[in-house]
Design an enzyme around this catalytic site. Structure first.
Site, PDB file in Angstrom:
ATOM      1  N   GLY B  27       0.833  -1.204   0.000  1.00  7.81           N
ATOM      2  CA  GLY B  27       0.000   0.000   0.000  1.00  7.81           C
ATOM      3  C   GLY B  27       0.861   1.243   0.000  1.00  7.81           C
ATOM      4  O   GLY B  27       1.840   1.317  -0.741  1.00  7.81           O
ATOM      5  N   GLY B  28       0.499   2.195   0.850  1.00  9.13           N
ATOM      6  CA  GLY B  28       1.190   3.482   0.874  1.00  9.13           C
ATOM      7  C   GLY B  28       2.665   3.349   1.162  1.00  9.13           C
ATOM      8  O   GLY B  28       3.517   3.833   0.410  1.00  9.13           O
ATOM      9  N   ILE B  29       2.998   2.686   2.252  1.00  2.00           N
ATOM     10  CA  ILE B  29       4.410   2.517   2.578  1.00  2.00           C
ATOM     11  C   ILE B  29       5.031   1.485   1.650  1.00  2.00           C
ATOM     12  O   ILE B  29       6.155   1.656   1.172  1.00  2.00           O
ATOM     13  CB  ILE B  29       4.583   2.089   4.062  1.00  2.00           C
ATOM     14  CG1 ILE B  29       4.031   3.159   4.991  1.00  2.00           C
ATOM     15  CG2 ILE B  29       6.038   1.809   4.381  1.00  2.00           C
ATOM     16  CD1 ILE B  29       4.104   2.803   6.458  1.00  2.00           C
ATOM     17  N   ASN B  59      -3.587   8.789  -4.845  1.00  2.00           N
ATOM     18  CA  ASN B  59      -2.935  10.042  -4.460  1.00  2.00           C
ATOM     19  C   ASN B  59      -1.579   9.790  -3.832  1.00  2.00           C
ATOM     20  O   ASN B  59      -0.879  10.724  -3.473  1.00  2.00           O
ATOM     21  CB  ASN B  59      -3.819  10.858  -3.513  1.00  2.00           C
ATOM     22  CG  ASN B  59      -3.759  10.367  -2.076  1.00  2.00           C
ATOM     23  OD1 ASN B  59      -3.610   9.178  -1.818  1.00  2.00           O
ATOM     24  ND2 ASN B  59      -3.862  11.283  -1.129  1.00  2.00           N
ATOM     25  N   LYS B  73      -2.967  -5.514  -5.601  1.00  2.00           N
ATOM     26  CA  LYS B  73      -1.904  -4.554  -5.305  1.00  2.00           C
ATOM     27  C   LYS B  73      -0.525  -5.182  -5.465  1.00  2.00           C
ATOM     28  O   LYS B  73       0.376  -4.589  -6.061  1.00  2.00           O
ATOM     29  CB  LYS B  73      -2.045  -4.032  -3.867  1.00  2.00           C
ATOM     30  CG  LYS B  73      -3.114  -2.987  -3.707  1.00  2.00           C
ATOM     31  CD  LYS B  73      -3.043  -2.350  -2.329  1.00  2.00           C
ATOM     32  CE  LYS B  73      -4.082  -1.249  -2.217  1.00  2.00           C
ATOM     33  NZ  LYS B  73      -4.067  -0.596  -0.906  1.00  2.00           N
ATOM     34  N   ILE B  97      -1.402 -12.553   4.733  1.00  2.00           N
ATOM     35  CA  ILE B  97      -0.207 -13.100   5.380  1.00  2.00           C
ATOM     36  C   ILE B  97      -0.615 -14.048   6.514  1.00  2.00           C
ATOM     37  O   ILE B  97       0.189 -14.841   6.993  1.00  2.00           O
ATOM     38  CB  ILE B  97       0.709 -11.955   5.900  1.00  2.00           C
ATOM     39  CG1 ILE B  97       2.079 -12.468   6.339  1.00  2.00           C
ATOM     40  CG2 ILE B  97       0.062 -11.200   7.047  1.00  2.00           C
ATOM     41  CD1 ILE B  97       2.926 -13.042   5.237  1.00  2.00           C
ATOM     42  N   ASP B 118      -1.503  -2.134   7.802  1.00  2.00           N
ATOM     43  CA  ASP B 118      -2.448  -1.123   8.254  1.00  2.00           C
ATOM     44  C   ASP B 118      -3.381  -1.639   9.345  1.00  2.00           C
ATOM     45  O   ASP B 118      -4.382  -1.020   9.642  1.00  2.00           O
ATOM     46  CB  ASP B 118      -3.261  -0.591   7.081  1.00  2.00           C
ATOM     47  CG  ASP B 118      -4.185  -1.650   6.515  1.00  2.00           C
ATOM     48  OD1 ASP B 118      -4.094  -2.817   6.948  1.00  2.00           O
ATOM     49  OD2 ASP B 118      -5.005  -1.325   5.651  1.00  2.00           O
ATOM     50  N   CYS B 174     -27.010  -3.503  23.701  1.00  2.00           N
ATOM     51  CA  CYS B 174     -28.250  -2.767  23.940  1.00  2.00           C
ATOM     52  C   CYS B 174     -28.083  -1.277  23.673  1.00  2.00           C
ATOM     53  O   CYS B 174     -29.056  -0.592  23.345  1.00  2.00           O
ATOM     54  CB  CYS B 174     -28.784  -3.044  25.341  1.00  2.00           C
ATOM     55  SG  CYS B 174     -27.551  -2.892  26.622  1.00  2.00           S
TER      56      CYS B 174
END
Lengths: 531, 644
Positions: B27-29, B59, B73, B97, B118, B174
């Site tokens: 992903g991002g990292i 982005n 990905k 994983i 994440d 509840c």
């Protein structure tokens, strides 16, 4: 059109949550110039293209050559640019500027990419005004001479200039901007603007509409804590000569006063009234006296605030208008921010209270707006030149205004004006980042003298080291610096936080550093200096 | 291509190009990390990610482009990296994983594992796998402008689970079903409703009025149950909805009128609370278009559509439209198909926005914009390319230290939003040694759990305690009763019959000891049982010595929780693939605006700031670090578990 807006909203969702839609708008209106599409340069641009700057222009006269490939890859460390690697590994592409532009463009079709196949020096010779059009210019690995020339052109045009240099595992960034004004500084510890110590008329009468003693239980447990604090503050004032509870002891006594107001059950135990708990919890911050911070006072006292001309930037016209407000209608206070935090209350009570603050804030903003109008008129400009939206935003953030001023590069580099104190005082730790600054400056000198970086050719390493030492000594001597630089500072390069800064400058949100940032990847630390 | 020998020592450059590394998450990292790795000279890289690409990734996850949306990905990341580094040897897995295929042997193939994850469940799991395989792990996370990198090495440093993380916020069933008092309760309810109507039905996610509310007296509950509950209750919400053909008006009236009127008959609930106000579809439509306009229409200026709050009638229409869309999506998928809630799916998000807001209105709460509800329902952590790039760069630097054999030189590094008072933006701190009491990395991990042996089902022990709380994937449980009774077996079918029995049925009582093994994680935990009749309301079990009171600064206000949201969930997107793990349905317990406008910032950040300053003065370093660690992980797995 609506469809593109929706898809942008989706694509940029994660960042809109950081800088909001007007931050995004500012980003999309920005045109950034990158000089030298080197590894670090393209990495910076990649990280600006992804979030969607409006346009970029790459200025680069370099041809892609085999030697270029070798030199740069050899020196580039673990973080280089993807695009750059593609550029130099693709023999069909000959010009760096063009190749990098095409590849960067692929990352985001919303961004318009341009390039100029010319060296910055040539442009400075023939058309220095070329650089005036940009929101920001980023110069990467520029020789000292070019840097200073460009620096002075941009300084006079008031275009922010970011100088970036990476070498081995170290990086350097220098922001050069005469004046950078920030409306949305996003402070971390901002207090709410509630005016409980000096409630405005509408708030006063709203508070009076509540009768805590006479109301039904259902209403009692849904009364917003702001009202509760205000009510008990009235009581407190009458017993304490209209002084706010100041120290811990008084605040504790005030909390106790609120606690006593909690309803009791038939069996004598207190009811579970979360709104009262909330009130007690908020005593500390809600009772801070309303006042103007010294930073904002200083802004009001600036020269720009006094002499409004047709050329005065909107920020200063607005600052002046707010000052007028403070001195007149505001009775010493800034325009009301107009927001209240979320709290336990039923919607009707919450919305009513929210509206009291909101409406007062709108009133204040419209008074400021009148001041803006007459200020603009007085210098022969129409009131449309500053939008209502901007006035509102400015009023909302009036407590957080910031102005950042950097020294010019000429001042930093001049033997007379160099900031000796900052350098000497930061040299205490022998391995501090300041050493790296001096090293990078020395490497610059090396480049200036030899037209290449030290250590490029294996066979010259020994010679280069002594040459570099000479550069260090001459630099220190020239500036009359009596500091000791250890010999073992030749390393690798690293790139990155530039973009974070660029976004701060473009969106005019958050406060950028002033003015030099040094990254040391060996110890993974970084520092900022004012040079 | 020219080797990096110029900047890396020869031996290091060699081990970089020879070693195998595993990147968990693309992903991002992950994207930035993969780029950095190949450009540093890493040649043998395996990357795993179960997610598919979403528009909101674009982005920052620069290896992906619009044309890749919906694809794996890991696979696309591999292909994009090979384009600019064809000599790299990259293996991509589109998988979780936590799949048992990735066993300890698999992990032993690597010199080094790098997490770019994440969520906490996967982090816990990889932590254990790396401990079991004795492979160094580099852990990382980002949130907005903040980021963090740290190194975990068995026996040398703290493991990911050495420090107790603030416990997950749960809401009593509840509260969700009968008496919501905060917007988040309504949002959770709306997400449950989505699953009940269109997704996988879950008995823990009931949305109808709960007659077993402990606030109701026994007789009252019985009376109402027998009077009115009769037939309707026996039919599941989904079956009923299906029988009406997902008629949105009928659904509306059942959920927002009939059920609310039914709740009103439980008058005990409304003695101290403001009673809910039922809504009627027809009446709302009569009120017409005025109420459909955004409440803040005149104040809104240029802000985006998503940030408006509509009126009740507007949400009733949105509800109807989204039900219609979801109905046809479900029909298109064929018989027996289910939809998976995804915050990035417009219809699913519209549905939750509408249903949550209608319920908020009914219970006298201020309605919220779609933008705000999205961040609460979807556990959205803001994310940008630059922070990820910084963190990925730091990961590689830590990797280089590990490969040079200098694990002692590794640090935890924090990335700040602003330079700290000592003018540092990046703050390295020394790694702490392992905690002796850690229930994961101690030599003989042991833990004490308080529960009611007469009321706790074996299934609850397995799912809620061992899997959810202690992060196991496939536990085997043996009672230390001298006979070695097998209570739970990970072999399918062996102990299923035990699931619906109580622990006491197997002779488990106060002081009993259970040996729990997870063969996949190569992890054995000894569980001491303390029998307890008086657990707090809605609490099924308690881990002794755990609990948030041990955590440094538990969030005490909504604002603080908001800060705690600044964690390290980089790519907060839920999986769009079908084998999404449970935590993808996380709901973030934050109050409202993720957007840090000045007005939402609060002094509660002071506590964080203070600790950071302490840290800077190089005193109380450990506490400062812990504070941040907790902050950094508090967000990512606030699963909402309804407790009945």
């Amino acid at each position: 059109m609506a469809a593109t807006k929706a898809s942008k909203e989706q694509k940029y969702d994660r960042q809109l949550r950081l800088w909001g839609d007007h931050g995004q708008e500012a980003l999309e209106n920005a045109h950034v110039c990158l000089i030298n599409a080197s590894a670090s340069g393209t990495e910076i641009l990649k990280n600006l293209v992804l979030p969607g700057i409006g346009a970029f222009t790459i200025v680069d006269g370099h041809k892609v050559s085999g030697e270029d490939v070798g030199n740069n890859i050899g020196r580039v460390s673990n973080v280089t640019s993807l695009c750059y690697t593609i550029v130099i590994s693709n023999p069909c592409l000959h010009n760096r500027a063009q190749a990098a532009t095409e590849l960067l463009q692929e990352l985001n079709s919303d961004v318009s990419g341009n390039f100029v196949e010319e060296s910055p020096d040539k442009l400075l010779d023939n058309d220095p005004e070329f650089f005036h059009r940009f929101s920001l210019v980023i110069g990467v690995q520029l020789p000292e001479g070019t840097c200073l020339r460009l620096g002075s052109v941009l300084w006079n045009a008031n275009v922010p200039f970011l100088v970036c240099r990476t070498y081995g595992l170290t990086g350097y960034m220098r922001l050069v901007v005469k004046e950078h004004t920030v409306v949305e500084s996003h402070p971390d510890n901002a207090l709410e603007d509630l005016r409980l110590d000096q409630p405005f008329a509408e708030l006063k009468s709203h508070i009076q509409s509540y009768d805590l003693e006479g109301m039904e239980k259902k209403d009692h447990i849904h009364t917003p804590w702001i009202i509760i604090v205000a009510k008990y503050l009235e009581k407190w004032f009458s017993d304490h000569n209209f002084q706010l509870p100041k120290n811990y002891k008084e605040k504790e006594a005030f909390r106790q006063l609120i606690r006593q107001g909690i309803l009791t059950k038939e069996n004598g135990t207190p009811e579970d009234e979360e709104n009262f708990e909330e009130a007690i919890k908020n005593v500390n911050t809600a009772l801070n006296p309303t006042k103007i911070s010294s930073i904002v006072e200083d802004i009001f006292n600036e020269e720009q605030c006094n002499d409004i001309t047709a050329q005065t930037p909107a920020f200063w016209v607005l600052a002046r208008a707010v000052r007028e407000f403070v001195q007149n209608e505001g009775g010493g206070n800034l325009p009301l921010r107009g927001s209240i935090p979320d709290m336990i209350a039923d919607s009707e009570k919450f919305i009513n209270l929210q509206n009291v603050y909101r409406e007062k804030a709108m009133q204040d903003a419209s008074v400021v707006s009148k001041h803006v109008e007459s200020l603009l008129q007085s210098v022969g400009k129409t009131s449309e030149s500053i939008s209502e939206q901007d006035i509102k935003l400015f009023c909302k953030n009036a407590a957080f205004l910031r102005v950042v001023r950097c020294r010019s590069l000429a001042e930093e580099y001049g033997a007379e004006t160099v900031n000796k104190d900052e350098i000497t005082s930061s040299m205490d730790g022998a391995d501090g980042e300041m050493v790296l600054y001096l090293m990078l400056r020395s490497v610059d000198r090396f480049y200036q003298q030899h037209s290449r970086y030290p250590g490029v050719y294996d066979y010259q390493v020994e010679e280069d080291i002594s040459r570099l030492k000479l550069c260090v000594h001459s630099l220190l001597q020239e500036y009359g610096l009596n500091v000791n630089v250890k010999d073992d500072y030749i390393h690798e390069l690293y790139v990155w936080p530039h973009v974070q800064l660029v976004i701060k400058i473009i969106t005019r949100q958050f406060v950028p550093f002033n003015n030099t940032f040094i990254y040391n990847a060996m110890s993974q630390t970084s520092a900022t200096f004012q040079l | 291509m020219v080797q990096l020998v110029g900047s890396l020592r020869k031996e290091l450059a060699d081990s970089v190009s020879d070693c195998n590394v595993l990147v968990v998450g693309a992903g991002g990292i992950g994207c930035e990390l993969l780029k950095n790795l190949v450009l540093t000279g890493f040649k043998n890289i395996e990357v795993i990610d179960l997610d598919t690409i979403d528009v909101s990734n674009l982005n920052r996850q620069f290896l992906f482009q619009k044309k890749h949306v919906g694809k794996s990905k890991a696979q696309v990341a591999k292909e994009s990296v090979l384009q600019f580094c064809p000599t790299a040897n990259i293996k991509a897995y589109h998988d979780s994983i936590m799949n048992p295929d990735y066993n300890v042997e698999f992990f032993r193939n690597f010199m080094l594992v790098m997490n770019a994850l994440d969520n906490r469940a996967a982090r816990n799991h990889v932590n254990r796998m790396c401990l079991a395989a004795d492979i160094p792990l580099i852990e990382s996370g980002t949130a907005g402008y903040l980021g963090q990198v740290t190194v975990i090495k068995k026996g040398l440093t703290e493991c990911y689970e050495c420090q107790p993380k603030p416990t997950q916020k749960t809401f009593p069933g509840c509260t969700i079903r009968n008496t919501p008092s905060e917007p988040i309760h309504c949002i959770v309810w709306a997400k449950y409703l989505f699953n009940q109507l269109f997704g996988e039905e879950d008995a823990d996610q009931e949305v109808s009025p709960d007659t077993a509310d402990p606030e109701l007296s026994y007789t009252e509950a019985r009376a109402t149950a027998s009077d009115q509950d009769g037939d309707i209750k026996r039919v599941s919400t989904k079956d009923w909805a299906r029988s009406t053909g997902y008629d949105s008006v009928k659904l509306f009236n059942k959920l927002f009128k009939d059920d609310i009127q039914y709740l009103l008959t439980m008058d005990k609930l409304w003695k101290k609370r403001k009673a809910p106000l039922p809504l009627d579809w027809l009446e709302l439509q009569k009120l017409g278009t005025i109420l459909a306009l955004p409440v803040d229409f005149f104040l809104s200026g240029t802000s985006l559509k998503d940030q408006h709050v509509l009126g009740v009638a507007g949400y009733s229409q949105l509800f109807s439209r989204s039900v219609e869309t979801l109905r046809s999506m479900l029909a298109d998928k064929g018989d027996g198909a289910e939809l998976v809630w995804d915050k990035d799916d417009p219809a699913a998000m519209d549905f939750v926005t509408a249903a949550a807001n209608l319920r908020m209105h009914i219970f006298s709460m201020n309605m919220k914009s779609r933008f705000d509800i999205k961040s609460m329902a979807g556990n959205i952590i803001p994310a940008i390319a630059t922070t990820n790039a910084v963190i990925a760069g730091l990961i590689v630097l830590e990797a280089l230290k590990i490969l040079s054999g200098d694990v002692e030189q590794c640090r935890t590094i924090f990335l700040n939003k602003q330079p700290n008072p000592r003018k540092k933006l990046l703050v390295p701190c020394a790694l702490d040694p392992p905690s002796a009491n850690c229930y994961v990395c101690a030599s003989k991990p042991e833990v004490t759990v308080k529960l009611n042996v007469n009321k706790t089902l074996v299934l609850a022990l397995q799912d809620k305690i061992l899997k959810e709380k202690f992060g196991m994937v496939a536990p085997d449980v043996q009672i230390e009763d001298g006979k070695g009774t097998i209570l739970i077996s990970s072999e399918e079918g062996e102990t299923e019959a035990n699931n619906s029995k109580f622990l006491s049925d197997f002779g488990i009582r106060n002081g009993s000891r259970l040996q729990v093994d997870d063969f996949l994680q190569d992890y054995t935990l000894l569980v001491n049982v303390i029998h307890c009749e008086e657990l707090e309301k809605d609490v099924e079990f308690e881990v002794v010595g755990d609990a948030p009171d041990k955590a440094p600064t538990p969030p005490s206000s909504q604002e603080e929780q908001k800060n705690f949201a600044n964690g390290n969930k980089d790519s907060a997107e839920p999986s769009t693939s079908s084998n999404a793990p449970a935590e993808q349905d996380d709901v973030l317990i934050v109050d409202s605006d993720e957007e840090p406008s000045s007005s939402t910032m609060d002094v509660s950040t002071e506590s964080g700031g203070l600790k950071r300053k302490l840290h800077d003065a190089e005193t109380g370093e450990a506490s400062a670090k812990r504070q941040r660690l907790d902050q950094a992980t508090a967000d990512d797995d606030d699963d909402i578990i309804a407790l009945d």
